[in-house]
Structures are given as structure tokens and as C-alpha cells.
Design a protein around this motif. Structure first.
Motif, PDB file in Angstrom:
ATOM      1  N   ALA A   1       0.838  -1.197   0.000  1.00 54.19           N
ATOM      2  CA  ALA A   1       0.000   0.000   0.000  1.00 54.19           C
ATOM      3  C   ALA A   1       0.877   1.253   0.000  1.00 54.19           C
ATOM      4  CB  ALA A   1      -0.908  -0.008   1.239  1.00 54.19           C
ATOM      5  N   VAL A   2       2.017   1.164   0.701  1.00 52.99           N
ATOM      6  CA  VAL A   2       2.927   2.301   0.821  1.00 52.99           C
ATOM      7  C   VAL A   2       4.370   1.830   0.695  1.00 52.99           C
ATOM      8  CG1 VAL A   2       3.522   4.319   2.195  1.00 52.99           C
ATOM      9  CG2 VAL A   2       1.409   3.113   2.677  1.00 52.99           C
ATOM     10  N   ILE A   3       5.164   2.585  -0.053  1.00 52.62           N
ATOM     11  CA  ILE A   3       6.609   2.350  -0.103  1.00 52.62           C
ATOM     12  C   ILE A   3       7.299   3.625   0.384  1.00 52.62           C
ATOM     13  CG2 ILE A   3       8.601   1.832  -1.587  1.00 52.62           C
ATOM     14  CD1 ILE A   3       6.668   0.494  -3.551  1.00 52.62           C
ATOM     15  N   PHE A   4       8.227   3.480   1.324  1.00 51.32           N
ATOM     16  CA  PHE A   4       9.031   4.612   1.786  1.00 51.32           C
ATOM     17  C   PHE A   4      10.457   4.469   1.254  1.00 51.32           C
ATOM     18  CE2 PHE A   4       5.720   4.965   5.030  1.00 51.32           C
ATOM     19  CZ  PHE A   4       5.615   6.344   5.186  1.00 51.32           C
ATOM     20  N   LEU A   5      10.953   5.513   0.615  1.00 51.37           N
ATOM     21  CA  LEU A   5      12.348   5.545   0.169  1.00 51.37           C
ATOM     22  C   LEU A   5      12.966   6.863   0.614  1.00 51.37           C
ATOM     23  CD1 LEU A   5      11.947   4.282  -3.519  1.00 51.37           C
ATOM     24  CD2 LEU A   5      12.936   2.987  -1.613  1.00 51.37           C
ATOM     25  N   ALA A   6      14.035   6.775   1.404  1.00 52.41           N
ATOM     26  CA  ALA A   6      14.714   8.008   1.819  1.00 52.41           C
ATOM     27  C   ALA A   6      15.741   8.380   0.760  1.00 52.41           C
ATOM     28  CB  ALA A   6      15.375   7.815   3.178  1.00 52.41           C
ATOM     29  N   TYR A   7      15.762   9.670   0.403  1.00 53.61           N
ATOM     30  CA  TYR A   7      16.572  10.143  -0.735  1.00 53.61           C
ATOM     31  C   TYR A   7      17.202  11.476  -0.358  1.00 53.61           C
ATOM     32  CZ  TYR A   7      17.352  11.565  -5.688  1.00 53.61           C
ATOM     33  OH  TYR A   7      17.882  11.970  -6.877  1.00 53.61           O
TER      34      TYR A   7
ATOM     35  N   VAL B   1       8.741   9.595  -1.058  1.00 58.29           N
ATOM     36  CA  VAL B   1      10.165   9.870  -1.133  1.00 58.29           C
ATOM     37  C   VAL B   1      10.492  10.812   0.023  1.00 58.29           C
ATOM     38  CG1 VAL B   1      12.015  10.900  -2.499  1.00 58.29           C
ATOM     39  CG2 VAL B   1      10.334   9.426  -3.605  1.00 58.29           C
ATOM     40  N   ASP B   2      11.310  10.319   0.956  1.00 57.87           N
ATOM     41  CA  ASP B   2      11.620  11.026   2.191  1.00 57.87           C
ATOM     42  C   ASP B   2      12.915  11.821   1.978  1.00 57.87           C
ATOM     43  OD1 ASP B   2      12.456  11.806   4.713  1.00 57.87           O
ATOM     44  OD2 ASP B   2      12.281   9.813   5.624  1.00 57.87           O
ATOM     45  N   GLU B   3      12.759  13.118   1.824  1.00 62.89           N
ATOM     46  CA  GLU B   3      13.910  13.978   1.539  1.00 62.89           C
ATOM     47  C   GLU B   3      14.388  14.727   2.781  1.00 62.89           C
ATOM     48  OE1 GLU B   3      13.349  14.695  -3.234  1.00 62.89           O
ATOM     49  OE2 GLU B   3      12.852  16.367  -1.922  1.00 62.89           O
ATOM     50  N   ALA B   4      14.586  13.980   3.869  1.00 61.69           N
ATOM     51  CA  ALA B   4      15.034  14.590   5.127  1.00 61.69           C
ATOM     52  C   ALA B   4      16.375  15.315   4.956  1.00 61.69           C
ATOM     53  CB  ALA B   4      15.146  13.520   6.212  1.00 61.69           C
ATOM     54  N   TYR B   5      17.204  14.847   4.023  1.00 60.72           N
ATOM     55  CA  TYR B   5      18.555  15.412   3.858  1.00 60.72           C
ATOM     56  C   TYR B   5      18.685  16.256   2.597  1.00 60.72           C
ATOM     57  CZ  TYR B   5      19.270  12.246   7.631  1.00 60.72           C
ATOM     58  OH  TYR B   5      19.145  11.621   8.834  1.00 60.72           O
TER      59      TYR B   5
ATOM     60  N   ASN C   1       0.869   9.065  -7.754  1.00 59.50           N
ATOM     61  CA  ASN C   1       0.984   8.284  -6.513  1.00 59.50           C
ATOM     62  C   ASN C   1       2.259   8.613  -5.739  1.00 59.50           C
ATOM     63  OD1 ASN C   1       2.568   7.096  -8.527  1.00 59.50           O
ATOM     64  ND2 ASN C   1       2.458   5.068  -7.599  1.00 59.50           N
ATOM     65  N   LEU C   2       2.923   9.719  -6.110  1.00 57.96           N
ATOM     66  CA  LEU C   2       4.151  10.129  -5.404  1.00 57.96           C
ATOM     67  C   LEU C   2       3.828  11.173  -4.342  1.00 57.96           C
ATOM     68  CD1 LEU C   2       7.293  10.453  -5.102  1.00 57.96           C
ATOM     69  CD2 LEU C   2       7.174  12.103  -6.982  1.00 57.96           C
ATOM     70  N   LEU C   3       4.395  10.988  -3.154  1.00 57.53           N
ATOM     71  CA  LEU C   3       4.320  11.992  -2.094  1.00 57.53           C
ATOM     72  C   LEU C   3       5.745  12.309  -1.657  1.00 57.53           C
ATOM     73  CD1 LEU C   3       1.431  10.427   0.049  1.00 57.53           C
ATOM     74  CD2 LEU C   3       1.239  12.379  -1.494  1.00 57.53           C
ATOM     75  N   LEU C   4       5.963  13.569  -1.281  1.00 57.82           N
ATOM     76  CA  LEU C   4       7.310  14.006  -0.926  1.00 57.82           C
ATOM     77  C   LEU C   4       7.318  14.438   0.534  1.00 57.82           C
ATOM     78  CD1 LEU C   4       9.832  14.504  -2.742  1.00 57.82           C
ATOM     79  CD2 LEU C   4       9.287  16.910  -2.559  1.00 57.82           C
ATOM     80  N   MET C   5       8.288  13.931   1.298  1.00 59.06           N
ATOM     81  CA  MET C   5       8.358  14.303   2.712  1.00 59.06           C
ATOM     82  C   MET C   5       9.625  15.115   2.966  1.00 59.06           C
ATOM     83  SD  MET C   5       7.470  11.769   5.846  1.00 59.06           S
ATOM     84  CE  MET C   5       8.977  10.852   5.800  1.00 59.06           C
ATOM     85  N   ARG C   6       9.497  16.167   3.739  1.00 60.55           N
ATOM     86  CA  ARG C   6      10.639  16.987   4.125  1.00 60.55           C
ATOM     87  C   ARG C   6      10.589  17.221   5.635  1.00 60.55           C
ATOM     88  NH1 ARG C   6      12.477  20.743  -0.020  1.00 60.55           N
ATOM     89  NH2 ARG C   6      12.618  19.541  -1.942  1.00 60.55           N
TER      90      ARG C   6
END
Ligand SMILES: *Cc1c(COP(=O)(O)O)cnc(C)c1O
Length: 361
Positions: free
Chosen positions: A156-162, A189-193, A210-215
Motif C-alpha cells: 500500500a505504501v513504499i518509503f524511500l529516503a533520498y 520519497v523522504d527527503e530529510a537530507y 501516486n508520489l508523495l514528498l516528505m521533508r
């Protein structure tokens, strides 16, 4: 009678089986373990913040929608007008909101391994099945394995840190796009950095529905405020918004973040300083024997030594705290992770490591 009731009878077994996220004590230490920005804000800005705090109506609930802060974020991060924003008490809270929303009885939350440990932990908290797909030995994405796992588990959800944490590398953006295209659910796509990486999936948001961006603002200098955000198409965020607790972003966080976002040059100068120190540290690692350091686009460097746990302990005795990853995943055997600090901190770390490697390795 009720005093005889034990947690074992009441709480879910997977909660009882968890070990709490460990935050080691760091008083008096050179703290290079948590990817914090080592630089304080300039005194003038801190005074402006102090004045804001003096006026803040802390007897009132904060603005539940944090509208003004969102406007500032939109401008500072150049978020496209047609994308919505969801705010979290750190991006950790956003991961939790997404997992809660997706946790149907047979749903799967997928990530790679090794990755940010909270993906797995939060899956456990929220009762959604976790599938971790191993990276290659060089920590790049194993696209074939990933596509097979997607076909098999229909996540249902895939998390990838980038860039990825704890490895520091950026995955191949073309491979990520193939994963987004193949995914039956959403891809976060987890863009913490992002501040240290000079690249982003922001422009792909309109391309992939279906893309979500996290900061997060944590790694760029505001870890103490706790502010993360999710960016994506309104149809997803409208639903997730229902799970956000009404006043999750406190008034101090709203006021201070907004103030600092009007001075983004301060944060980007600090990020530049961290990037130039990262380059110096990489050069240093390259000159050392018995160390393999991995390329990093984040504000930390992953490196491998012969006796990681001994080196880690010996550094700690010298009041230098980094992160020991030995034993956390087979690919991370004898790996340590150091956050890039100030030039002084980094040089103390490098000197100490050099002499320990001579003694121990
Ligand atoms: C640090 C980190 C976060 C969490 O950041 P907060 O906003 O402080 O909760 C999320 N994702 C990755 C990959 C991180 O390394």
C-alpha cells in the motif's frame, strides 16, 4: 483485583516485543550521532525570536491549520501551487499518519534495508505488515528485487529516503521512477537530507500521481522545533489530514519556523558549511588505512572499520558520540556513522579516530 492485571494481558504482543528507540545521554559530549546541524542561529535572529516569544499568546491554542506557516513553507521550498501540504510534529509523525491510514488488515508497508529504522518501527506501532527489501552491497537499490517484491506483496505504501539514512547515498532517480510507476499504492520519497543533496523529486510530483514528498526542518538546523511536512496531490492529503491531531504544531514551532523561513539564506549558508566540511572529512577518510568510507550526499558519513564496537566505545570514552550500526543489519557489519559537525568537532573526531585506528585496528 485490578492490581493483578499485567501489561501482557492488555497490550499487543508486538508492542511488548519492541525495544524503545534508544537515545543515548550526551551531556558534555561532542555530539555527532543524530544528524543535527551544529550551528546556532545568528544572535540578531535569536533576538527577533525572543521578541516573538514574548508576545506569543500561549494561553490560546495555536492556529490549527498553521495557514501562515504553510504559506511561508510554500515560498521557501518552492512548493508547486497545485500541491497540498500536511504538517507533522517532525516527519516521524507524518510516517505514522500515513501508516495508520493505510493499515488495512492485509496491507503492506515496504521499504529497503538498511533504511531509516522508524519505517519499520512505525509499521509495528500501527499494525501494518512491514516488508524490507535488501539493498545491494554498495547500498544502491536492487531494482529487480524491488520490482519482484512489489509484484509479490502489492504494498500500500513504499518509503524511500533520498538520500538514504544510514548509508548517505542517493538512489538512482531512474530506478526510483520505475518503482513509482510499478507501485500499486503510494510512494513516499523522504527527503530529510535534501538541504545537503542538491536534488529533489519536487518536480516529479505532477508527473506521478501516486508520489508523495516528505521533508523536515530537523536536519537543516531546527531539530528542536519538530516540524516535518508532506507534499502531494490534494486527494491524498485531504484524507491524511483527517488523522492529524488538531493542534499537533505548537505555537512556538509555528512562530519560530515562520521567522526562520524568512531568513532561508542563514540555513543555506549553514548547509554549505556542512557540505564543505563533509568534503574535508571524506578526504580525510580516503587517506586513512583500515577505513572504508561511503560517498555521502547527506550531513553524515557511513564508514567501515575492523573493530567498530571497540572504536565506538573508545571514542565515547574520549567524549565523542557517534552512532554504532554494527549488528543492526548484515550489510552494516562493522559500520559506524558520524554526523558532520563544526570544523573543531570534526577535527577532534578525525584526530581521535586516527589514533584509535593505530591502537586498535
Ligand atoms: C531524521 C530522519 C527523519 C525524521 O525527522 P524528524 O522530522 O525529526 O522526525 C525522517 N526520515 C529520515 C530518513 C531521517 O533520517
Amino acid at each position: 483485583m485490578s492490581s493483578a492485571i499485567h501489561p501482557e494481558q492488555i497490550f499487543r504482543p508486538e508492542i511488548l516485543g519492541l525495544s524503545a528507540y534508544h537515545v543515548p545521554p550526551a551531556t558534555g559530549m561532542i555530539k555527532l550521532d543524530a544528524m543535527e546541524n551544529p550551528y546556532p542561529l545568528p544572535p540578531v535572529l535569536r533576538e527577533e525570536i525572543a521578541n516573538l516569544m514574548m508576545q506569543a499568546p500561549i494561553n490560546r491554542y495555536p492556529d490549527a491549520s498553521a495557514a501562515s506557516l504553510k504559506t511561508s513553507l510554500r515560498r521557501a521550498l518552492t512548493i508547486p501551487d497545485d500541491m497540498s501540504i500536511l504538517l507533522g510534529n517532525g516527519s516521524d509523525e507524518i510516517i505514522q499518519i500515513i501508516a495508520m491510514a493505510a493499515a488495512k488488515p492485509d496491507a503492506v508497508l515496504m521499504s529497503v534495508e538498511p533504511a531509516f529504522v522508524m519505517f519499520r518501527m512505525i509499521a509495528t506501532f500501527t499494525h501494518i505488515r512491514y516488508v524490507g527489501v535488501p539493498l545491494k552491497n554498495d547500498f544502491s537499490l536492487n531494482l529487480e528485487l524491488m520490482l519482484n517484491a512489489i509484484a509479490e506483496h502489492q504494498p500500500a505504501v513504499i518509503f524511500l529516503a533520498y538520500p538514504n539514512n544510514p548509508t548517505g547515498n542517493l538512489f538512482d532517480p531512474e530506478a526510483i521512477k520505475k518503482i513509482i510507476a510499478a507501485a500499486p499504492g503510494i510512494v513516499v520519497v523522504d527527503e530529510a537530507y535534501q538541504a545537503f543533496a542538491d536534488t529533489s523529486f519536487m518536480d516529479e510530483l505532477s508527473e506521478y500521481p501516486n508520489l508523495l514528498l516528505m521533508r523536515t526542518l530537523s536536519k537543516s538546523g531546527l531539530a528542536g522545533l519538530r516540524l516535518g511536512l508532506l507534499i502531494g496531490q490534494p486527494k491524498w492529503l485531504e484524507q491524511l489530514e483527517k488523522l492529524r491531531l488538531p493542534y499537533n504544531i505548537g505555537i512556538m514551532t509555528q512562530l519560530i519556523a515562520e521567522k526562520v523561513l524568512h531568513h532561508t539564506a542563514v540555513l543555506s549558508e549553514q548547509a554549505e558549511a556542512i557540505k564543505s566540511e563533509r568534503a574535508k572529512m571524506s578526504t580525510f577518510f580516503a587517506t586513512m588505512k583500515n577505513v572504508e568510507a561511503y560517498p555521502s550526499k547527506a550531513n553524515f558519513i557511513l564508514f567501515r572499520v575492523n573493530k567498530a564496537s571497540q572504536i565506538f566505545q573508545a571514542l565515547k570514552q574520549r567524549r565523542i558520540l557517534i552512532k554504532n550500526l554494527d549488528g543492526t543489519h548484515p550489510l552494516l557489519e562493522n559500520c559506524l556513522r558520524v554526523t558532520v559537525g563544526t570544523p573543531e568537532e570534526n577535527s577532534q573526531f578525525c584526530t581521535a579516530l586516527q589514533s584509535l585506528l593505530n591502537e586498535i585496528a
